[in-house]
Design a protein around this motif. Structure first.
Motif, mmCIF file in Angstrom:
data_model
loop_
_atom_site.group_PDB
_atom_site.id
_atom_site.type_symbol
_atom_site.label_atom_id
_atom_site.label_comp_id
_atom_site.label_asym_id
_atom_site.label_seq_id
_atom_site.Cartn_x
_atom_site.Cartn_y
_atom_site.Cartn_z
ATOM 1 N N PHE A 165 0.831 -1.210 0.000
ATOM 2 C CA PHE A 165 0.000 0.000 0.000
ATOM 3 C C PHE A 165 0.867 1.263 0.000
ATOM 4 C CE2 PHE A 165 -3.906 -2.030 2.298
ATOM 5 C CZ PHE A 165 -4.074 -2.892 1.228
ATOM 6 N N LEU A 166 1.955 1.229 0.785
ATOM 7 C CA LEU A 166 2.821 2.411 0.900
ATOM 8 C C LEU A 166 3.465 2.749 -0.435
ATOM 9 C CD1 LEU A 166 4.566 1.686 4.335
ATOM 10 C CD2 LEU A 166 2.736 3.326 3.858
ATOM 11 N N TRP A 167 3.922 1.717 -1.155
ATOM 12 C CA TRP A 167 4.569 1.969 -2.436
ATOM 13 C C TRP A 167 3.564 2.492 -3.453
ATOM 14 C CZ3 TRP A 167 8.008 3.763 -5.212
ATOM 15 C CH2 TRP A 167 8.229 3.421 -6.542
ATOM 16 N N ILE A 168 2.381 1.920 -3.478
ATOM 17 C CA ILE A 168 1.364 2.382 -4.419
ATOM 18 C C ILE A 168 1.032 3.852 -4.161
ATOM 19 C CG2 ILE A 168 -1.064 2.151 -5.098
ATOM 20 C CD1 ILE A 168 -0.756 -0.883 -4.641
ATOM 21 N N VAL A 169 0.851 4.225 -2.888
ATOM 22 C CA VAL A 169 0.440 5.593 -2.550
ATOM 23 C C VAL A 169 1.558 6.589 -2.812
ATOM 24 C CG1 VAL A 169 -0.231 7.127 -0.668
ATOM 25 C CG2 VAL A 169 -1.307 4.882 -0.893
ATOM 26 N N PHE A 170 2.700 6.387 -2.165
ATOM 27 C CA PHE A 170 3.764 7.389 -2.265
ATOM 28 C C PHE A 170 4.534 7.288 -3.581
ATOM 29 C CE2 PHE A 170 2.990 7.028 2.317
ATOM 30 C CZ PHE A 170 2.684 8.349 2.579
ATOM 31 N N GLY A 171 4.593 6.071 -4.146
ATOM 32 C CA GLY A 171 5.198 5.938 -5.459
ATOM 33 C C GLY A 171 4.420 6.706 -6.512
#
Length: 477
Positions: free
Chosen positions: A80-86
């Motif tokens: 989730f973190l990579w999808i959001v901040f990426g």
């Protein structure tokens, strides 16, 4: 479920806040866009913003935010973190800059823009690299929807039959003016795609027995595959994708005002990340754990997992609608992949694309190559697509950095593209050094090599930035 809700909120806030920052750094103005200045009736055609947005979303939302998100979810909710901040800091910036720089240069492709801002050698490399990626992408986006449609139709209509049908559609979509097929069908497909995503996430929340785990900063991959760099490549289009740099110039030829760019380019990427979040959440919630999801992907394949999740959450009728939405994604990216490849080859060979004969000359051989490539295993195609995808994203971000250093009023703000470019440089090299389809080296070698490579490019950026600032100072004086 709190993590999913917060992630969705952060994406919206990212569009409203950071998207504005990126827009200000670029500085859109009232100059004529290619749709107005050129308007050739084939590729440069004025479109209303809502239509350009939906087409851009469907252009970029191939199987990446669905298949890639499901495979990325095997690492656990850390994805989730990579999808959001990426997406906010990398992918949406990448898409916006690719589209807007193209609009400033007559709708030129990322290959030609690379030559303008990084030199002739990079232009030739990017011409070859971009065409190979696009043909590979188009092939991936033939096989995956064909497998899904085959699940919904009688056995006599096999996957091979649907591959032929999709390729024939690609011929039409690649050859005809952008407003004849793409401009008319994509808004309808866009509604189906949005309804599909909303239906899946609503079912997860409403039905009993489905639990979306909260974000944990641990690797939950059942085979202990390293998060770095594999997760950052696997998710692909859901967070950042070089394929988008080949697609944004298409809508750069169709927007009627530069100030509409944030909605069309930045907004479409954020919307795609919402889709990726939903499917990543659906994967871990439906199968209960990353191990179950991994086993399902191995046993059923990506298409089979999508079908099982859709029918399991929504029943046969709702599942069929959801699968149609998923089928729309790759088909509407596959046709524009071949269209983009045609445009790049046309620029390269200096063939006037207003003539049907020239369009046929480029389109038919490309689709013949794609037909041959459909015989290769999907998983192998996907891995090479995913790596080349992220490598192209790295190059596109460095192109945007060079552009901002040269043209932006806020030269120090070029860090908004230099930072993700540096990050993706490390990801790209580390992956190809470690991956089985690459050199298969150990992390002890690949990790330092990736970091050193990224640092070298960062030093070059600092040198280029410093020289340009000194030059600008002398000109001002």
């Amino acid at each position: 479920m709190i993590s999913l809700i917060l992630s969705l909120v952060v994406l919206v806030v990212g569009y409203l806040v950071y998207g504005k920052v990126v827009e200000k750094v670029f500085g859109p103005d009232d100059r004529k866009t290619p749709a107005i200045a050129i308007n050739d009736g084939v590729d440069c055609v004025p479109m209303p913003t809502w239509k350009a947005f939906l087409i851009q979303l469907l252009n970029i939302a191939g199987t990446g935010p669905i298949f890639g998100a499901l495979m990325g979810a095997v690492f656990g909710p850390i994805v989730f973190l990579w999808i959001v901040f990426g997406s906010i800091l990398g992918g949406a910036v990448h898409d916006y800059m690719s589209g807007m720089i193209s609009a400033r240069n007559g709708g030129q492709s990322i290959a030609e823009l690379s030559g303008l801002y990084l030199g002739k050698i990079i232009k030739w490399v990017m011409r070859v690299f971009a065409v190979l990626l696009l043909v590979l992408t188009g092939t991936v986006f033939v096989t995956s929807p064909a497998a899904l449609i085959a699940n919904l139709t009688p056995d006599v209509l096999s996957k091979g039959f649907w591959i032929i049908v999709i390729l024939l559609y690609y011929v039409l979509a690649t050859l005809l003016p952008v407003d004849k097929v793409i401009g008319r069908l994509y808004p309808i497909f866009g509604v189906i795609l949005i309804v599909m995503a909303v239906s899946i996430v609503a079912a997860i929340f409403v039905k009993d027995g489905y639990v979306i785990p909260e974000i944990q900063l641990i690797n939950q991959h059942p085979k202990d595959l390293a998060v770095w760099p594999f997760m950052f490549v696997t998710v692909a289009c859901g967070a950042i994708s070089g394929f988008h740099a080949t697609q944004s110039p298409m809508m750069a030829k169709c927007i009627t005002h530069e100030k509409k760019g944030r909605t069309v380019f930045y907004g479409a990427m954020i919307s795609e990340s919402v889709i990726a979040l939903i499917w990543a959440a659906a994967g871990v919630a439906f199968y209960g754990a990353t191990g179950g999801l991994s086993e399902a992907l191995t046993a059923l394949g990506q298409s089979g997992v999508v079908y099982e999740i859709s029918t399991g959450l929504l029943g046969l009728a709702g599942g069929a609608l959801a699968v149609i939405g998923v089928v729309v994604c790759p088909i509407t990216s596959g046709d524009t992949a071949f269209r983009s490849a045609r445009l790049i080859l046309g620029e390269w060979a200096r063939l006037d694309q207003r003539k049907m004969r020239n369009r046929l000359l480029l389109t038919i051989p490309m689709l013949a190559v794609a037909a041959a490539l459909t015989q290769i295993d999907f998983n192998i195609l996907w891995r090479y697509f995913a790596w080349s995808n992220q490598t192209l994203a790295m190059i596109a971000l460095w192109v945007a950095t060079a552009y901002l250093i040269k043209h932006s009023r806020y030269k120090f703000a070029s860090v908004i593209t230099a930072a993700p470019a540096t990050f993706m440089s490390a990801v790209s090299l580390t992956y190809i050094l470690m991956a089985s389809e690459g050199f298969g080296l150990s992390s002890a070698i690949a990790y330092p090599a990736g970091i050193i490579f990224a640092c070298c490019l960062l030093v070059l950026y600092i040198v280029m930035f410093t020289k340009n600032c000194r030059r600008a100072g002398r000109l001002t004086a």
